[in-house]
Design an enzyme around this catalytic site. Structure first.
Site, PDB file in Angstrom:
ATOM      1  CB  CYS A 169      -0.639   9.292  -3.601  1.00 33.13           C
ATOM      2  SG  CYS A 169      -0.877   7.520  -3.386  1.00 33.13           S
ATOM      3  CG  HIS A 193      -3.478  10.727   0.050  1.00 31.15           C
ATOM      4  ND1 HIS A 193      -2.678  11.532   0.827  1.00 31.15           N
ATOM      5  CD2 HIS A 193      -2.652  10.100  -0.834  1.00 31.15           C
ATOM      6  CE1 HIS A 193      -1.417  11.393   0.447  1.00 31.15           C
ATOM      7  NE2 HIS A 193      -1.373  10.539  -0.571  1.00 31.15           N
TER       8      HIS A 193
END
Length: 203
Positions: free
Chosen positions: A179, A163
């Site tokens: 992440c 992301h």
């Protein structure tokens, strides 16, 4: 005023302005515990220019990592903090600097794939994040305070994503809860190229 004095004055103004710009994000973001400096590895003073080993941030060939580039391929190299992308026909190759998980315990390696693409993602902390950080809000909608930035590629592993981030200090550092983060302009580019089914390998 002489040319010499004008140059010195301009230089002093530029340096003062630059220092203010560097300090401003840290002050503004201290109001959000999710995006605070405490969630980023503090290798040194964040205003200091970091010289990295360029040899660790290098182009790679896809062949040692994938049998083919069917559906495209994304390689996340956690050690060099880089994301590599090859299009299915191999006409496009991209290399991006990234943020990586804060600790080895939060790091996952192996094969997965993109299962969902979201522009303007919302964010909810995982149960383990809330246990570690009970002061965090249970939900943040799309916008400048969202830890997922402007775009997110959801992986087949629960809670794992590639992301963007609005906090550019995090890129090139250990700063995530698992992440992989990219600059917003880079995730927008990768988002446009990758599709549901793109294969992903984290090494």
């Amino acid at each position: 005023m002489s040319k010499f004095n004008m140059k010195n004055t301009s230089r002093r103004s530029f340096l003062a302005g630059s220092a203010a710009m560097i300090a401003a994000p840290a002050i503004a973001q201290s109001t959000s515990t999710v995006n605070s400096q405490a969630t980023t590895e503090n290798e040194r003073d964040l205003s200091e220019v970091v010289r990295r080993n360029i040899s660790s941030f290098r182009t790679l060939d896809w062949r040692p990592y994938f049998d083919s580039t069917r559906n495209g391929a994304i390689l996340v190299d956690i050690d060099s903090r880089a994301v590599h992308y090859w299009s299915e026909d191999q006409s496009i190759y991209k290399l991006y600097p990234s943020s990586v998980p804060l600790t080895q315990e939060l790091t996952r390696r192996g094969r997965t794939q993109v299962v969902r693409k979201v522009e303007g993602p919302s964010w909810r902390p995982t149960p383990s994040m809330l246990k570690r950080n009970p002061e965090w809000p249970p939900y943040i909608g799309p916008g400048p305070d969202n830890p997922l930035g402007t775009h997110a590629l959801y992986l087949s592993w629960t809670y794992y994503r590639i992301h963007g981030t609005h906090d550019t200090r995090k890129i090139g550092r250990r700063s995530s809860n698992g992440c992989i983060g990219l600059y917003n302009e880079h995730i927008a580019e990768l988002f446009a190229q990758a599709k549901v089914g793109t294969q992903v390998l984290l090494i």
